[in-house]
Design an enzyme around this catalytic site. Structure first.
Site, PDB file in Angstrom:
ATOM      1  N   GLY A   1      -8.853  -5.641   4.100  1.00  0.00           N
ATOM      2  CA  GLY A   1      -8.591  -4.425   3.715  1.00  0.00           C
ATOM      3  C   GLY A   1      -8.119  -3.824   2.503  1.00  0.00           C
ATOM      4  O   GLY A   1      -7.461  -4.570   1.912  1.00  0.00           O
TER       5      GLY A   1
ATOM      6  N   ARG B   1       6.188   2.319  14.861  1.00  0.00           N
ATOM      7  CA  ARG B   1       7.288   3.059  14.006  1.00  0.00           C
ATOM      8  C   ARG B   1       8.180   3.501  15.213  1.00  0.00           C
ATOM      9  O   ARG B   1       9.257   3.953  14.951  1.00  0.00           O
ATOM     10  CB  ARG B   1       6.544   4.168  13.258  1.00  0.00           C
ATOM     11  CG  ARG B   1       6.130   3.244  12.231  1.00  0.00           C
ATOM     12  CD  ARG B   1       5.390   4.322  11.299  1.00  0.00           C
ATOM     13  NE  ARG B   1       4.689   3.739  10.044  1.00  0.00           N
ATOM     14  CZ  ARG B   1       3.759   4.286   9.253  1.00  0.00           C
ATOM     15  NH1 ARG B   1       3.366   5.534   9.618  1.00  0.00           N
ATOM     16  NH2 ARG B   1       3.246   3.589   8.419  1.00  0.00           N
TER      17      ARG B   1
ATOM     18  N   CYS C   1       3.466   6.401   3.990  1.00  0.00           N
ATOM     19  CA  CYS C   1       3.351   6.325   2.512  1.00  0.00           C
ATOM     20  C   CYS C   1       3.994   7.574   2.000  1.00  0.00           C
ATOM     21  O   CYS C   1       4.868   7.364   0.958  1.00  0.00           O
ATOM     22  CB  CYS C   1       2.108   5.712   2.212  1.00  0.00           C
ATOM     23  SG  CYS C   1       0.791   6.932   2.695  1.00  0.00           S
TER      24      CYS C   1
ATOM     25  N   GLN D   1      -1.526  14.148  -1.224  1.00  0.00           N
ATOM     26  CA  GLN D   1      -1.837  12.685  -1.209  1.00  0.00           C
ATOM     27  C   GLN D   1      -2.988  12.487  -1.667  1.00  0.00           C
ATOM     28  O   GLN D   1      -3.845  12.878  -1.507  1.00  0.00           O
ATOM     29  CB  GLN D   1      -1.680  12.301   0.101  1.00  0.00           C
ATOM     30  CG  GLN D   1      -0.340  12.932   0.841  1.00  0.00           C
ATOM     31  CD  GLN D   1      -0.015  12.658   2.328  1.00  0.00           C
ATOM     32  OE1 GLN D   1       0.596  13.316   2.877  1.00  0.00           O
ATOM     33  NE2 GLN D   1      -0.646  11.363   2.612  1.00  0.00           N
TER      34      GLN D   1
ATOM     35  N   SER E   1      -6.799   7.132  -2.181  1.00  0.00           N
ATOM     36  CA  SER E   1      -6.375   5.699  -1.733  1.00  0.00           C
ATOM     37  C   SER E   1      -5.583   5.652  -0.616  1.00  0.00           C
ATOM     38  O   SER E   1      -5.628   4.435   0.145  1.00  0.00           O
ATOM     39  CB  SER E   1      -5.745   5.082  -3.058  1.00  0.00           C
ATOM     40  OG  SER E   1      -4.498   5.552  -3.114  1.00  0.00           O
TER      41      SER E   1
ATOM     42  N   LYS F   1       3.759  12.800  11.496  1.00  0.00           N
ATOM     43  CA  LYS F   1       4.646  11.738  10.874  1.00  0.00           C
ATOM     44  C   LYS F   1       5.717  12.270  10.044  1.00  0.00           C
ATOM     45  O   LYS F   1       6.956  11.619  10.191  1.00  0.00           O
ATOM     46  CB  LYS F   1       3.704  10.644  10.222  1.00  0.00           C
ATOM     47  CG  LYS F   1       2.823   9.992  11.326  1.00  0.00           C
ATOM     48  CD  LYS F   1       1.813   9.298  10.329  1.00  0.00           C
ATOM     49  CE  LYS F   1       0.763   8.701  11.147  1.00  0.00           C
ATOM     50  NZ  LYS F   1      -0.295   7.866  10.626  1.00  0.00           N
TER      51      LYS F   1
ATOM     52  N   HIS G   1       1.237   9.689  -4.520  1.00  0.00           N
ATOM     53  CA  HIS G   1       1.489  10.717  -3.591  1.00  0.00           C
ATOM     54  C   HIS G   1       2.563  11.773  -4.334  1.00  0.00           C
ATOM     55  O   HIS G   1       3.784  11.288  -4.671  1.00  0.00           O
ATOM     56  CB  HIS G   1       1.909  10.181  -2.249  1.00  0.00           C
ATOM     57  CG  HIS G   1       0.776   9.776  -1.329  1.00  0.00           C
ATOM     58  ND1 HIS G   1      -0.528   9.768  -1.747  1.00  0.00           N
ATOM     59  CD2 HIS G   1       0.956   9.137  -0.096  1.00  0.00           C
ATOM     60  CE1 HIS G   1      -1.057   9.166  -0.838  1.00  0.00           C
ATOM     61  NE2 HIS G   1      -0.306   8.724   0.001  1.00  0.00           N
TER      62      HIS G   1
ATOM     63  N   ASN H   1       1.587   5.132  -3.999  1.00  0.00           N
ATOM     64  CA  ASN H   1       1.335   5.162  -2.419  1.00  0.00           C
ATOM     65  C   ASN H   1       0.995   3.736  -2.005  1.00  0.00           C
ATOM     66  O   ASN H   1       1.231   3.454  -0.937  1.00  0.00           O
ATOM     67  CB  ASN H   1       0.332   6.152  -1.927  1.00  0.00           C
ATOM     68  CG  ASN H   1      -0.850   6.288  -2.694  1.00  0.00           C
ATOM     69  OD1 ASN H   1      -1.332   6.386  -3.833  1.00  0.00           O
ATOM     70  ND2 ASN H   1      -1.865   5.804  -1.774  1.00  0.00           N
ATOM     71  N   THR H   2       0.243   3.210  -2.887  1.00  0.00           N
ATOM     72  CA  THR H   2      -0.301   1.876  -2.547  1.00  0.00           C
ATOM     73  C   THR H   2       0.595   0.623  -2.783  1.00  0.00           C
ATOM     74  O   THR H   2       0.620  -0.510  -2.434  1.00  0.00           O
ATOM     75  CB  THR H   2      -1.645   1.400  -2.929  1.00  0.00           C
ATOM     76  OG1 THR H   2      -1.595   1.447  -4.139  1.00  0.00           O
ATOM     77  CG2 THR H   2      -2.589   2.528  -2.675  1.00  0.00           C
TER      78      THR H   2
END
Length: 363
Positions: free
Chosen positions: A14, A119, A159, A187, A190, A216, A254, A340-341
């Site tokens: 992924g 989490r 993220c 955001q 990706s 979240k 983001h 973010n990634t």
């Protein structure tokens, strides 16, 4: 013979799994030795499965391209082949992810997870190392509760939180109580993985909804800012958060617009900027390879930070802030940005693993 720690990646095919493989090439401490994904990919080489959908750089790293993918649902396959795993699992059910991560931990294989399933487990640390490195102490209680010897689970937060939680923590560490926070996130696509949001939904558009993201954003800061008591993480009770989360046509990075209200003691804008510029959290002697040298980078230009210009600062691991000014409703407002990634996903997980190794939890 390599002296690096052999590591595994669950969900290796992924988007987040690919980021782990890309970022871990040439890592001084860790080396990818085991990859696992869905049963339909098992038994095939990584190159065979991912070649047509590889997202990063020109080529799949050679050290991983010819590894044979195993079935991530069978934790026993990882025994003797890696010392811990990064979890980038993408299953439909959080309960399934939680059970599978626990299965690895029960076999003595620590799990450093990007998934959200754990989490809210009270004995699982949700780490941003610059903020709550001390939360790793809850792992001892986690092991005792489950009867695990060497295994455990640690996670990273959502993220988008990475783009503003460290600047807020820096102000709190300097003695300023933050009572209320209003945040609007923009955001990148990706963040939705691959293939992600359909192009006809995203081009020339802003989508003002990301499933579960606002919940979240309003809850996770309270655990991150909490404290360990009697083997559990107790949420911080002194902050109220209101969040709007939007998907915007940006590939990576983001952005968040934040307004803060302080308690009786309020910092000047000059003091806020000074605190951010001087903030250092992780002891230099730990020498964590993925730790940013300067966690918070202050931009003084009127139109910064911007994703395309600022997301890659310090290996993509720093938070860039700017547009600091007074707020007519609260006290101050500013813009935060992070990759973010990288910081928000695989890079953040790698930094968590580095901290856990430095603290003796990944022997």
């Amino acid at each position: 013979m390599s002296q690096k720690i052999p590591v595994g990646i669950l969900g290796a095919t992924g988007a987040v799994g690919q980021n782990y493989i890309y970022l871990l090439q040439n890592h001084p401490w860790f080396e990818v030795s085991y990859i696992a994904a869905s049963p339909r990919s098992a038994g095939k080489s990584y190159r065979e499965v991912v070649a047509s959908k590889w997202l990063l750089g020109a080529n799949i790293p050679e050290g991983v391209a010819d590894l044979i993918i195993e079935d991530a649902n069978d934790a026993s396959k990882a025994l003797g082949r890696c010392r811990f795993v990064f979890s980038a699992l993408e299953l439909d059910s959080k309960d399934e992810i939680k059970a599978l991560e626990n299965a690895y931990a029960a076999l003595g294989i620590p799990v450093v997870s990007n998934a959200s399933a754990h989490r809210w487990s009270e004995d699982v640390p949700m780490l941003i190392p610059e903020i709550n490195a001390d939360h790793i102490s809850v792992i001892d209680a986690q092991r005792k509760t489950h009867g695990w010897d060497k295994g455990f689970v640690a996670v990273k937060p959502n993220c988008s939180l990475q783009s503003y939680m460290t600047p807020i923590w820096a102000l709190m560490q300097a003695g300023y109580e933050v009572k209320r926070m209003f945040v609007t996130t923009m955001q990148a696509v990706s963040g939705a993985g691959y293939p992600g949001v359909p192009s006809l939904d995203m081009i020339d558009n802003v989508v003002p909804y990301i499933g579960g993201e606002e919940e979240k954003s309003e809850k996770e800061p309270l655990k991150i800012l909490g404290k360990v008591e009697n083997g559990k993480i107790v949420n911080f009770g002194g902050l109220k958060v209101s969040a709007h989360c939007n998907r915007v046509p940006v590939i990576n990075g983001h952005t968040a617009c934040i307004s803060l209200e302080f308690g009786d003691k309020k910092p000047s804008l000059a003091e806020v900027e000074k605190i951010w510029r001087e903030f250092r959290a992780l002891p230099q002697e730990l020498d964590l390879p993925f730790a940013p040298r300067q966690p918070i980078i202050v931009r003084s230009e009127a139109n910064r930070p911007q994703p395309r210009r600022d997301r890659d600062e310090d290996k993509g691991m720093a938070v860039s802030v700017g547009r600091l000014r007074e707020c007519p409703l609260f006290d101050i407002r500013f813009v935060g940005l992070s990759h973010n990634t990288v910081r928000g996903a695989a890079g953040g997980g790698i930094l968590n693993a580095e901290l856990l190794k430095a603290k003796g939890y990944l022997a």
